[in-house]
Scaffold this active site. Structure first.
Site, short mmCIF file in Angstrom:
data_model
loop_
_atom_site.label_atom_id
_atom_site.label_comp_id
_atom_site.label_asym_id
_atom_site.label_seq_id
_atom_site.Cartn_x
_atom_site.Cartn_y
_atom_site.Cartn_z
N HIS A 64 -27.00 14.39 -32.74
CA HIS A 64 -26.20 13.57 -33.65
C HIS A 64 -25.47 14.43 -34.68
O HIS A 64 -25.07 13.92 -35.72
CB HIS A 64 -27.10 12.55 -34.36
CG HIS A 64 -27.71 11.56 -33.41
ND1 HIS A 64 -29.06 11.36 -33.29
CD2 HIS A 64 -27.15 10.73 -32.50
CE1 HIS A 64 -29.30 10.45 -32.36
NE2 HIS A 64 -28.16 10.04 -31.87
N HIS A 65 -25.30 15.74 -34.39
CA HIS A 65 -24.63 16.58 -35.39
C HIS A 65 -23.18 16.16 -35.56
O HIS A 65 -22.56 16.45 -36.57
CB HIS A 65 -24.73 18.07 -35.03
CG HIS A 65 -23.84 18.49 -33.91
ND1 HIS A 65 -24.10 18.15 -32.59
CD2 HIS A 65 -22.67 19.18 -33.89
CE1 HIS A 65 -23.13 18.64 -31.83
NE2 HIS A 65 -22.26 19.27 -32.59
N LYS A 70 -21.46 11.24 -26.88
CA LYS A 70 -20.57 10.96 -25.75
C LYS A 70 -21.20 11.48 -24.48
O LYS A 70 -21.76 12.57 -24.46
CB LYS A 70 -19.25 11.71 -26.00
CG LYS A 70 -18.15 11.39 -25.04
CD LYS A 70 -17.29 10.28 -25.56
CE LYS A 70 -16.29 9.79 -24.55
NZ LYS A 70 -16.88 9.03 -23.44
N LYS A 94 -21.10 21.28 -24.05
CA LYS A 94 -19.76 21.14 -23.47
C LYS A 94 -18.74 20.74 -24.54
O LYS A 94 -17.66 21.32 -24.65
CB LYS A 94 -19.83 20.06 -22.38
CG LYS A 94 -18.63 19.94 -21.51
CD LYS A 94 -18.83 18.84 -20.45
CE LYS A 94 -20.05 19.11 -19.58
NZ LYS A 94 -20.15 18.16 -18.44
N LYS A 106 -26.11 10.93 -22.47
CA LYS A 106 -25.98 10.62 -21.05
C LYS A 106 -26.81 9.38 -20.75
O LYS A 106 -27.86 9.18 -21.35
CB LYS A 106 -26.49 11.78 -20.18
CG LYS A 106 -25.88 11.79 -18.80
CD LYS A 106 -24.49 12.40 -18.85
CE LYS A 106 -23.84 12.50 -17.51
NZ LYS A 106 -22.67 13.39 -17.56
N SER A 362 -11.32 12.03 -22.19
CA SER A 362 -12.02 10.89 -22.79
C SER A 362 -11.80 10.88 -24.31
O SER A 362 -11.63 9.82 -24.92
CB SER A 362 -13.52 10.94 -22.51
OG SER A 362 -13.80 10.38 -21.26
P1 NAD Z 1 -18.85 10.73 -7.56
O1 NAD Z 1 -19.91 9.74 -7.36
O2 NAD Z 1 -17.44 10.26 -7.76
O3 NAD Z 1 -18.79 11.78 -6.34
C1 NAD Z 1 -19.86 12.55 -5.89
C2 NAD Z 1 -19.66 12.78 -4.40
O4 NAD Z 1 -20.63 13.71 -3.92
C3 NAD Z 1 -19.82 11.49 -3.58
O5 NAD Z 1 -18.68 11.32 -2.77
C4 NAD Z 1 -21.09 11.76 -2.77
O6 NAD Z 1 -21.07 11.14 -1.50
C5 NAD Z 1 -21.06 13.27 -2.63
N1 NAD Z 1 -22.35 13.86 -2.30
C6 NAD Z 1 -23.59 13.43 -2.63
N2 NAD Z 1 -24.52 14.26 -2.14
C7 NAD Z 1 -23.87 15.23 -1.47
C8 NAD Z 1 -24.28 16.38 -0.74
N3 NAD Z 1 -25.56 16.72 -0.60
N4 NAD Z 1 -23.32 17.17 -0.17
C9 NAD Z 1 -22.02 16.86 -0.30
N5 NAD Z 1 -21.57 15.78 -0.98
C10 NAD Z 1 -22.47 14.98 -1.57
O7 NAD Z 1 -19.32 11.64 -8.78
P2 NAD Z 1 -18.44 12.54 -9.73
O8 NAD Z 1 -18.05 11.74 -10.90
O9 NAD Z 1 -17.42 13.26 -8.92
O10 NAD Z 1 -19.55 13.59 -10.24
C11 NAD Z 1 -19.95 14.70 -9.46
C12 NAD Z 1 -20.58 15.74 -10.37
O11 NAD Z 1 -19.64 16.11 -11.39
C13 NAD Z 1 -21.83 15.27 -11.12
O12 NAD Z 1 -22.68 16.37 -11.32
C14 NAD Z 1 -21.27 14.82 -12.46
O13 NAD Z 1 -22.24 14.85 -13.49
C15 NAD Z 1 -20.20 15.88 -12.67
N6 NAD Z 1 -19.15 15.50 -13.62
C16 NAD Z 1 -18.40 14.37 -13.47
C17 NAD Z 1 -17.40 14.09 -14.39
C18 NAD Z 1 -16.47 12.90 -14.26
O14 NAD Z 1 -15.51 12.79 -15.04
N7 NAD Z 1 -16.67 12.01 -13.30
C19 NAD Z 1 -17.18 14.93 -15.49
C20 NAD Z 1 -17.95 16.08 -15.61
C21 NAD Z 1 -18.93 16.36 -14.68
#
Ligand code: NAD
Length: 471
Positions: A64-65, A70, A94, A106, A362
């Site tokens: 909460h700093h 977010k 981040k 989260k 965001s």
């Molecule tokens: P998402 O659900 O849109 O996509 C994830 C994809 O990975 C899916 O299509 C899923 O089928 C696939 N997948 C699952 N297991 C797998 C495997 N073993 N091998 C290959 N593919 C596999 O999720 P996202 O939003 O793209 O998030 C993915 C990662 O990125 C997470 O770690 C998330 O925390 C991180 N992230 C997301 C955002 C964002 O804006 N959405 C921002 C920062 C970080």
């Protein structure tokens, strides 16, 4: 998993490694590291067949700093307290790295989203939001969720609608969540922001000739062979933008298998194929293997893990052939694997920097919601007029008329998407050089992840220090 360190243990171990390189008070370092609040709750949901199911959910607010906190909301069977706490901590660091004024948070719901109908997912999401409201774990000045694994603009729309139904008299109510559809107060460019940020970060890293030379690579993204794991929000957009910059996507994987084509895959055609058939299998001209992990070991220059944590481990790291691991996902590399990659001289672009494009845009969306005006609305025509007059003066002075194309190139004023992408590009470039310079300052043997942690710790410590706490 046995006695393997948990995700949170791994994040904290990386924090501790970096903290030892700073001179901050140990009590302050502990305050920065600990999760401030974590909330676990259960609620019932009625399935479409009439049965009742108990849903387990969490929201962690790591620091909460700065307020609001977010962080995304994840729908996955792997969700647990440890995971949301680890992901919330990464959000704090981040935000500090990219100078976005939020604390980290989260949330997660332990469900396999594809096993629920849209109506069931809506009931689950709305009830989750009600629980967050009741517990004061959501609000534009409190805690602002966003999409993550298994969620998208659709879920954010349900959250925004539920929140405004309860708190509609709050002027800034729509700022309670980001990643919303544009029609509901979202911002253009948010859906693709994380993938676009991955591209900007990689482009910047690849532009430093001496770093590329050390890896045995030529500078620039053009011609670099890329493999992407996970074609979701992050991976699909990253693959598209990297291809647009001239990189060659030689392999991809999804949960059902891997696809390889050394000459390069047409990413748009592949995404269309997958959308139509729901599988990578059968894509013309490429080799399919029913092992999703095979792609990780494919011959390439850049590997972009963009699925989930814990994908690059001590078991497969020795076989990785990439020279750059670009962490689109959060926590894809275990601590042991990280050490192996370090020893192999692989450059790891850490998650808490490389995937920060999502939270950066965001932040822009939240600012738009608080200001109640679209970016570019006030200045677009004004700037077009001003530059038009300037061209008129130039024409008069030179006695030459500019062409219509030249005029448009100079006078087109900025719209929302152009401004968002420009702010994102500036953020990713600036943050890369901050962590690279921190790494150079810290000396040989320090990797970019440790440097990123040191940079984040120093910034957060400065805030406590400025209040006279732990001077
Ligand atoms: P998402 O659900 O849109 O996509 C994830 C994809 O990975 C899916 O299509 C899923 O089928 C696939 N997948 C699952 N297991 C797998 C495997 N073993 N091998 C290959 N593919 C596999 O999720 P996202 O939003 O793209 O998030 C993915 C990662 O990125 C997470 O770690 C998330 O925390 C991180 N992230 C997301 C955002 C964002 O804006 N959405 C921002 C920062 C970080």
């Amino acid at each position: 998993m046995g006695n393997a360190p948990s995700f949170l243990d791994e994040v904290n171990a990386a924090f501790d490694r970096a903290a030892r390189l700073t001179k901050h008070d140990p009590h302050l370092l502990r305050q920065i590291r600990e999760t401030n609040t974590v909330c676990r709750f259960t609620f019932p949901v009625r399935r479409d067949d009439g049965s009742i199911e108990t849903i387990e959910a969490w929201r962690a607010e790591h620091s909460h700093h700065k307020l609001p906190t977010k962080g995304g909301i994840r729908y996955s069977l792997m969700v647990n307290a440890d995971e949301v706490m680890a992901l919330a901590a990464l959000m704090t660091y981040k935000c500090a790295i990219v100078n976005v004024p939020f604390g980290g948070a989260k949330g997660g719901i332990r469900i396999a989203a594809h096993q629920y109908s849209p109506a069931e997912l809506e009931r689950i999401t709305r009830r989750y939001t009600f629980e967050l409201i009741r517990k004061n774990f959501i609000g534009p000045g409190v805690d602002v969720p966003a999409p993550d694994y298994g969620t998208s603009a659709r879920e954010m729309a349900w959250i925004a609608d539920t929140y405004t139904a309860v708190r509609g008299d709050e002027l800034d109510a729509l700022g309670c969540v980001t990643g919303k559809p544009v029609a509901l107060g979202g911002i253009r460019g948010r859906a693709e922001a994380t993938g676009r940020g991955v591209m900007y970060g990689l482009r910047e890293a690849c532009a430093v000739a001496e770093d590329m030379r050390a890896l045995g690579l030529a500078p620039g993204l053009a011609g670099k062979r890329v493999v992407v794991q996970g074609l979701g929000n992050v991976g699909a957009h990253a693959a598209r933008f990297l291809q647009q910059e001239g990189a060659v996507v030689v392999g991809v994987s999804e949960y059902d298998g891997s696809l390889a084509r050394p000459d390069g895959l047409d990413v748009d055609a592949l995404l269309a194929h997958r959308a139509a058939t729901r599988t990578l299998q059968g894509f013309p001209g490429a080799t399919f293997t029913a092992d999703p992990r095979a792609a990780l070991e494919e011959d390439c220059d850049i590997l972009v893990p963009a699925a989930l944590e814990g994908q690059i481990t001590a078991e497969n790291a020795p076989r990785l052939r990439a020279r750059i691991v670009a962490e689109g996902a959060n926590g894809p590399t275990t601590t042991e694997a990280d050490a192996i990659l370090q020893a192999k001289g692989v450059m790891v672009l850490p998650d808490m920097y490389l995937n920060a494009g999502g939270v950066t845009v965001s932040y822009f969306e939240w600012l738009k919601n608080l200001s109640h005006v679209r970016f570019g609305r006030m200045e677009k025509r004004f700037e077009e007029g001003a530059f038009g007059r300037l061209i008129g003066v130039v024409e008069q002075l030179t006695g030459r008329s500019v062409s219509q194309a030249e005029r448009l190139a100079v006078t087109t004023g900025p719209d929302e998407l152009a401004l968002v992408n420009s702010g994102l590009e500036e953020t990713m470039i600036g943050a890369y050089h901050e962590i690279r310079e921190t790494r150079l300052r810290l000396g040989d043997g320090v990797d970019l992840r440790t440097a990123a942690f040191v940079s984040a710790i120093d910034k957060i410590a400065a805030i406590y220090g400025s209040m006279g706490i732990f001077p």
